[in-house]
Each structure stands twice: as structure tokens, then as C-alpha cells.
Design an enzyme around this catalytic site. Structure first.
Site, PDB file in Angstrom:
ATOM      1  N   ASN A 200       6.887 -20.662 -48.929  1.00 43.12           N
ATOM      2  CA  ASN A 200       5.835 -20.076 -49.513  1.00 43.12           C
ATOM      3  C   ASN A 200       5.845 -18.507 -48.981  1.00 43.12           C
ATOM      4  O   ASN A 200       5.515 -18.473 -47.869  1.00 43.12           O
ATOM      5  CB  ASN A 200       4.570 -20.696 -49.526  1.00 43.12           C
ATOM      6  CG  ASN A 200       3.575 -20.063 -50.523  1.00 43.12           C
ATOM      7  OD1 ASN A 200       3.513 -18.876 -50.207  1.00 43.12           O
ATOM      8  ND2 ASN A 200       2.730 -20.736 -50.999  1.00 43.12           N
TER       9      ASN A 200
ATOM     10  N   HIS B  61       2.189 -14.879 -48.613  1.00 42.96           N
ATOM     11  CA  HIS B  61       1.461 -13.962 -47.451  1.00 42.96           C
ATOM     12  C   HIS B  61       2.141 -12.720 -46.919  1.00 42.96           C
ATOM     13  O   HIS B  61       1.713 -11.795 -46.146  1.00 42.96           O
ATOM     14  CB  HIS B  61       0.914 -14.637 -46.252  1.00 42.96           C
ATOM     15  CG  HIS B  61      -0.224 -15.639 -46.993  1.00 42.96           C
ATOM     16  ND1 HIS B  61      -1.102 -15.304 -47.617  1.00 42.96           N
ATOM     17  CD2 HIS B  61      -0.279 -17.006 -46.951  1.00 42.96           C
ATOM     18  CE1 HIS B  61      -2.093 -16.191 -48.220  1.00 42.96           C
ATOM     19  NE2 HIS B  61      -1.288 -17.453 -47.725  1.00 42.96           N
TER      20      HIS B  61
ATOM     21  N   ARG C 144      -1.813  -2.400 -47.911  1.00 43.87           N
ATOM     22  CA  ARG C 144      -1.515  -0.960 -47.928  1.00 43.87           C
ATOM     23  C   ARG C 144      -1.177  -0.757 -49.252  1.00 43.87           C
ATOM     24  O   ARG C 144      -1.125   0.656 -49.346  1.00 43.87           O
ATOM     25  CB  ARG C 144      -0.526  -0.709 -47.080  1.00 43.87           C
ATOM     26  CG  ARG C 144      -0.995  -0.575 -45.574  1.00 43.87           C
ATOM     27  CD  ARG C 144      -1.977   0.540 -45.286  1.00 43.87           C
ATOM     28  NE  ARG C 144      -2.583   0.671 -43.906  1.00 43.87           N
ATOM     29  CZ  ARG C 144      -1.899   0.970 -42.864  1.00 43.87           C
ATOM     30  NH1 ARG C 144      -0.799   2.009 -43.106  1.00 43.87           N
ATOM     31  NH2 ARG C 144      -2.404   1.121 -41.735  1.00 43.87           N
TER      32      ARG C 144
ATOM     33  N   HIS D 218       2.597 -18.096 -55.521  1.00 43.60           N
ATOM     34  CA  HIS D 218       1.456 -18.674 -56.234  1.00 43.60           C
ATOM     35  C   HIS D 218       1.048 -17.311 -56.772  1.00 43.60           C
ATOM     36  O   HIS D 218       0.610 -16.242 -55.952  1.00 43.60           O
ATOM     37  CB  HIS D 218       0.439 -19.136 -55.051  1.00 43.60           C
ATOM     38  CG  HIS D 218      -0.990 -19.640 -55.947  1.00 43.60           C
ATOM     39  ND1 HIS D 218      -1.799 -20.270 -54.999  1.00 43.60           N
ATOM     40  CD2 HIS D 218      -1.090 -19.432 -57.266  1.00 43.60           C
ATOM     41  CE1 HIS D 218      -3.041 -20.568 -56.024  1.00 43.60           C
ATOM     42  NE2 HIS D 218      -2.429 -20.085 -57.233  1.00 43.60           N
TER      43      HIS D 218
ATOM     44  N   ARG E 220      -1.923 -15.882 -58.429  1.00 47.56           N
ATOM     45  CA  ARG E 220      -3.318 -16.270 -58.443  1.00 47.56           C
ATOM     46  C   ARG E 220      -3.960 -15.405 -59.631  1.00 47.56           C
ATOM     47  O   ARG E 220      -3.249 -14.242 -59.805  1.00 47.56           O
ATOM     48  CB  ARG E 220      -4.139 -15.789 -57.203  1.00 47.56           C
ATOM     49  CG  ARG E 220      -3.608 -16.900 -56.193  1.00 47.56           C
ATOM     50  CD  ARG E 220      -4.648 -16.627 -54.950  1.00 47.56           C
ATOM     51  NE  ARG E 220      -6.329 -17.123 -55.095  1.00 47.56           N
ATOM     52  CZ  ARG E 220      -6.370 -18.338 -54.769  1.00 47.56           C
ATOM     53  NH1 ARG E 220      -5.906 -19.022 -53.943  1.00 47.56           N
ATOM     54  NH2 ARG E 220      -7.878 -18.597 -55.246  1.00 47.56           N
TER      55      ARG E 220
ATOM     56  N   ARG F  28      -4.215 -11.429 -55.740  1.00 50.21           N
ATOM     57  CA  ARG F  28      -4.446 -11.011 -54.246  1.00 50.21           C
ATOM     58  C   ARG F  28      -3.406 -10.841 -53.602  1.00 50.21           C
ATOM     59  O   ARG F  28      -3.146 -10.166 -52.608  1.00 50.21           O
ATOM     60  CB  ARG F  28      -5.412 -12.028 -54.005  1.00 50.21           C
ATOM     61  CG  ARG F  28      -5.244 -13.178 -53.339  1.00 50.21           C
ATOM     62  CD  ARG F  28      -6.088 -13.841 -52.660  1.00 50.21           C
ATOM     63  NE  ARG F  28      -7.276 -14.246 -53.329  1.00 50.21           N
ATOM     64  CZ  ARG F  28      -8.040 -15.423 -53.014  1.00 50.21           C
ATOM     65  NH1 ARG F  28      -7.754 -16.116 -51.925  1.00 50.21           N
ATOM     66  NH2 ARG F  28      -9.068 -15.678 -53.832  1.00 50.21           N
ATOM     67  N   HIS F  29      -2.113 -11.449 -53.924  1.00 48.30           N
ATOM     68  CA  HIS F  29      -0.919 -11.733 -53.094  1.00 48.30           C
ATOM     69  C   HIS F  29       0.170 -11.347 -53.939  1.00 48.30           C
ATOM     70  O   HIS F  29       0.688 -10.131 -54.267  1.00 48.30           O
ATOM     71  CB  HIS F  29      -0.791 -12.784 -52.184  1.00 48.30           C
ATOM     72  CG  HIS F  29      -1.266 -14.007 -52.356  1.00 48.30           C
ATOM     73  ND1 HIS F  29      -0.688 -14.437 -53.561  1.00 48.30           N
ATOM     74  CD2 HIS F  29      -2.111 -14.947 -51.843  1.00 48.30           C
ATOM     75  CE1 HIS F  29      -1.285 -16.103 -53.477  1.00 48.30           C
ATOM     76  NE2 HIS F  29      -1.943 -16.071 -52.669  1.00 48.30           N
TER      77      HIS F  29
ATOM     78  N   GLU G 160       3.493 -21.612 -58.485  1.00 48.54           N
ATOM     79  CA  GLU G 160       2.247 -22.095 -58.370  1.00 48.54           C
ATOM     80  C   GLU G 160       1.261 -21.489 -59.254  1.00 48.54           C
ATOM     81  O   GLU G 160       1.264 -20.091 -59.150  1.00 48.54           O
ATOM     82  CB  GLU G 160       1.737 -22.195 -57.003  1.00 48.54           C
ATOM     83  CG  GLU G 160       2.093 -23.162 -56.018  1.00 48.54           C
ATOM     84  CD  GLU G 160       1.595 -23.214 -54.777  1.00 48.54           C
ATOM     85  OE1 GLU G 160       0.605 -22.377 -54.655  1.00 48.54           O
ATOM     86  OE2 GLU G 160       2.232 -23.535 -53.683  1.00 48.54           O
TER      87      GLU G 160
ATOM     88  N   THR H 270      -6.101 -22.449 -51.261  1.00 51.94           N
ATOM     89  CA  THR H 270      -6.444 -23.636 -52.409  1.00 51.94           C
ATOM     90  C   THR H 270      -7.099 -24.693 -51.475  1.00 51.94           C
ATOM     91  O   THR H 270      -6.381 -25.525 -50.762  1.00 51.94           O
ATOM     92  CB  THR H 270      -5.148 -23.993 -53.025  1.00 51.94           C
ATOM     93  OG1 THR H 270      -4.216 -22.971 -53.436  1.00 51.94           O
ATOM     94  CG2 THR H 270      -5.517 -24.953 -54.132  1.00 51.94           C
TER      95      THR H 270
ATOM     96  N   GLU I 150       2.295 -33.072 -55.443  1.00 50.34           N
ATOM     97  CA  GLU I 150       2.247 -32.583 -54.300  1.00 50.34           C
ATOM     98  C   GLU I 150       1.003 -33.083 -53.431  1.00 50.34           C
ATOM     99  O   GLU I 150      -0.239 -32.470 -54.059  1.00 50.34           O
ATOM    100  CB  GLU I 150       2.457 -31.127 -54.371  1.00 50.34           C
ATOM    101  CG  GLU I 150       2.323 -30.488 -52.871  1.00 50.34           C
ATOM    102  CD  GLU I 150       2.926 -28.957 -52.635  1.00 50.34           C
ATOM    103  OE1 GLU I 150       3.819 -28.763 -53.555  1.00 50.34           O
ATOM    104  OE2 GLU I 150       2.488 -28.482 -51.666  1.00 50.34           O
TER     105      GLU I 150
ATOM    106  N   HIS J 206       0.358 -27.754 -47.475  1.00 57.53           N
ATOM    107  CA  HIS J 206      -0.641 -26.864 -47.105  1.00 57.53           C
ATOM    108  C   HIS J 206      -1.049 -27.269 -45.646  1.00 57.53           C
ATOM    109  O   HIS J 206      -1.414 -28.264 -45.082  1.00 57.53           O
ATOM    110  CB  HIS J 206      -1.812 -27.203 -47.992  1.00 57.53           C
ATOM    111  CG  HIS J 206      -2.885 -26.231 -47.945  1.00 57.53           C
ATOM    112  ND1 HIS J 206      -3.843 -25.807 -47.093  1.00 57.53           N
ATOM    113  CD2 HIS J 206      -3.062 -25.287 -49.099  1.00 57.53           C
ATOM    114  CE1 HIS J 206      -4.591 -24.712 -47.379  1.00 57.53           C
ATOM    115  NE2 HIS J 206      -3.932 -24.379 -48.789  1.00 57.53           N
ATOM    116  N   GLY J 207      -1.247 -25.926 -44.851  1.00 59.49           N
ATOM    117  CA  GLY J 207      -1.479 -26.058 -43.414  1.00 59.49           C
ATOM    118  C   GLY J 207      -0.507 -26.383 -42.495  1.00 59.49           C
ATOM    119  O   GLY J 207      -1.118 -26.772 -41.093  1.00 59.49           O
TER     120      GLY J 207
HETATM  121  N1  PXP Z   1       1.304 -26.301 -51.561  1.00 60.25           N
HETATM  122  C1  PXP Z   1       0.421 -25.614 -52.225  1.00 60.25           C
HETATM  123  C2  PXP Z   1       0.465 -26.303 -53.540  1.00 60.25           C
HETATM  124  C3  PXP Z   1      -0.130 -24.675 -51.872  1.00 60.25           C
HETATM  125  O1  PXP Z   1      -1.054 -24.178 -52.886  1.00 60.25           O
HETATM  126  C4  PXP Z   1       0.222 -23.922 -50.656  1.00 60.25           C
HETATM  127  C5  PXP Z   1      -0.645 -22.592 -50.425  1.00 60.25           C
HETATM  128  O2  PXP Z   1      -0.647 -21.743 -51.353  1.00 60.25           O
HETATM  129  C6  PXP Z   1       1.095 -24.246 -49.931  1.00 60.25           C
HETATM  130  C7  PXP Z   1       1.691 -25.426 -50.156  1.00 60.25           C
HETATM  131  C8  PXP Z   1       1.157 -23.725 -48.498  1.00 60.25           C
HETATM  132  O3  PXP Z   1       0.155 -23.943 -47.655  1.00 60.25           O
HETATM  133  P1  PXP Z   1       0.331 -22.944 -46.375  1.00 60.25           P
HETATM  134  O4  PXP Z   1       0.282 -21.698 -46.885  1.00 60.25           O
HETATM  135  O5  PXP Z   1      -0.994 -23.220 -45.790  1.00 60.25           O
HETATM  136  O6  PXP Z   1       1.583 -23.375 -45.677  1.00 60.25           O
END
Ligand code: PXP
Length: 248
Positions: free
Chosen positions: A11, A14, A22, A47, A49, A53-54, A74, A105, A155, A198-199
Site C-alpha cells: 500500500n 503514505h 509539502r 486508497h 479517500r 488526504r493521501h 480501496e 480505517t 479482507e 492493517h497494522g
Molecule cells: N488493507 C486495508 C483494507 C486498509 O484499509 C489498509 C490501510 O489503508 C491496509 C490494508 C494497510 O494497512 P497498514 O497501512 O496499516 O499496513
């Protein structure tokens, strides 16, 4: 049983967060995506959004043009996002819940409470050839609802598992891992393809990657953060190595 290769979706949101700090053009999430593929990513996740924001619309245009691997797009279940997805027809569309005030999320989608609306929402996406995935908690009612409305992929949200790991709460970690383990089997038996995300970090990825029925992990924030220290390619290659070792 022959174990299948676990796919890694990287992903790149970020990278765009850093660029937007900037307001210019660098660092470029498309450049990051191409490097991620070289380093072992099987797909790229982004994603868009509602508040942009990103990732911004132009990033999706450029990712669609540049990528030779699947894009997992996403998005929230809104009419605007559906129109964007139908215009691009990415390989996969992952429907996530979205709240303006959240940092990321926070929870899974409530499929069980919105199944008629979601069934109608995903139908055109499926008809357009997108592989629709629903981002949900590891919960039987949500999995049943996802199956009922015809989503081919779910997921499972690993945020609570990852948070427990980071906090050193082993009882919570084990309970969350057990839920993900049991619900992965349950969903696979229903015929759903299971992704987890996620995480996830180097510390906590192994037990999830070891689950033989999980087809794909989607990982972003940790990898982009780690790339500050290691470089993006090596950061991804290390995650790939841990995932492969867990499957070996
Ligand atoms: N999967 C989904 C559906 C998400 O929304 C996100 C965060 O945008 C991720 C995976 C990735 O999560 P992380 O950035 O915490 O690794």
C-alpha cells in the site's frame, strides 16, 4: 497439501501522505509502486479517500497506466467512488468503511447491517470485471453476509491483532489471532478468498502469513516507515522473506 505462494500487496498511500505534507510532486507514490514491484510486491494497493488526504485522483490515473501488476483500489461505498472505479476498472476493488475524522480505517465494514445496499453497490463493479473485496472484522455474521451478497473476496482487519502485539498484550494477541485463524478457515470453506491487512509489521506478520488459506496480505504504513531506515526495496524484500519463511 501444496502450499500456495502468499501474495504481498504493498500500500503506497503514505508515500502520498509525505508528498502532500509539502504539496508538491515528491515523493511520488507511482515511483514507489514501481520500486515495490521490483522488490517483490505482487500487487499495489491505493486508497482514494473521500478527503484525498493521501492518494489523489491523478495518482490512480498514473498507477493504472504504469503498473504491470494488479492494482487493488480501496474505496468507500459512495456513488462518486463507484463511478471512478467503473471508469478505471482496476483488477480489484476493496470496499472499506471511511470516517472523515479517523486517522486510518479503524474498523471493518458492516456488511451484515447493509447487505441489500451493498449487494446493489458491488453488482456493477463485479459486472465490470473488478474482483470485489470487502474489508471486514473476523466475524462470522460479517463473513456470512459477504458470502450472501456475492463478494468473491474478503479482507480480514488485523488492526486489533497488531495493536495487541505492539502493546505486549499477549492474551489479546492470541485471542485476535485465534479469531483470524478460525474465520479464515470458515470463509475459505464458504468459497471466499481471504486477504488480511492493517497494522502488519515484521514482528507480527509471521503467524498470519503461516495460515495456509490466506491468499494475500496488504501492508503499507509499516513498510513506508521502515523504508526511511532501510530503503523501500530492502524494507519490502525483508517482509517478503518473512512471509516466504512463514509459508515454507
Ligand atoms: N488493507 C486495508 C483494507 C486498509 O484499509 C489498509 C490501510 O489503508 C491496509 C490494508 C494497510 O494497512 P497498514 O497501512 O496499516 O499496513
Amino acid at each position: 497439501m501444496q502450499k500456495s505462494r502468499l501474495r504481498l500487496g504493498v500500500n503506497v498511500d503514505h508515500v502520498a501522505t509525505l508528498r502532500n505534507a509539502r504539496g508538491g510532486a515528491v515523493p511520488d507514490p507511482v515511483r514507489a509502486a514501481l520500486l515495490a514491484v521490483e522488490a517483490g510486491a505482487d500487487g499495489i494497493t491505493a486508497h482514494l479517500r473521500e478527503d484525498r488526504r493521501h492518494i489523489i485522483d491523478g495518482d490512480i490515473d498514473r498507477l493504472m497506466a504504469a503498473l504491470t501488476v494488479p492494482l487493488n483500489f480501496e474505496m468507500a461505498a459512495t456513488p462518486d467512488m463507484q463511478a471512478i472505479a467503473l471508469r478505471h476498472k482496476p483488477h480489484a476493488v476493496c470496499i472499506v468503511p471511511e470516517k472523515r475524522a479517523e486517522r486510518t480505517t479503524e474498523g471493518g465494514l458492516d456488511v451484515a447491517g447493509n447487505d441489500n445496499a451493498l449487494a446493489a453497490y458491488i453488482a456493477p463493479l463485479r459486472d465490470a470485471g473488478c474482483r470485489v473485496s470487502l474489508f471486514i472484522a473476523a466475524d462470522e455474521a460479517q463473513i456470512n453476509a459477504a458470502h450472501r451478497i456475492g463478494a468473491p473476496v474478503i479482507e480480514l482487519h488485523s488492526g486489533a491483532y497488531a495493536d495487541a502485539w505492539a502493546a505486549g498484550d499477549w492474551a489479546m494477541r492470541d485471542a485476535e489471532l485465534q479469531k483470524i485463524t478460525e474465520m479464515t478457515s470458515y470463509a475459505t470453506d464458504l468459497g471466499l478468498e481471504v486477504h488480511v491487512g492493517h497494522g502488519l509489521t515484521y514482528d507480527c506478520v509471521t503467524p498470519i502469513a503461516a495460515l495456509p488459506q490466506v491468499a494475500e496480505l496488504n501492508i503499507g504504513h509499516f513498510l513506508i516507515g521502515e523504508s526511511v531506515f532501510l530503503g523501500l526495496g530492502p524494507a519490502i524484500a525483508e517482509m517478503r522473506r518473512l512471509m516466504d519463511a512463514a509459508r515454507a
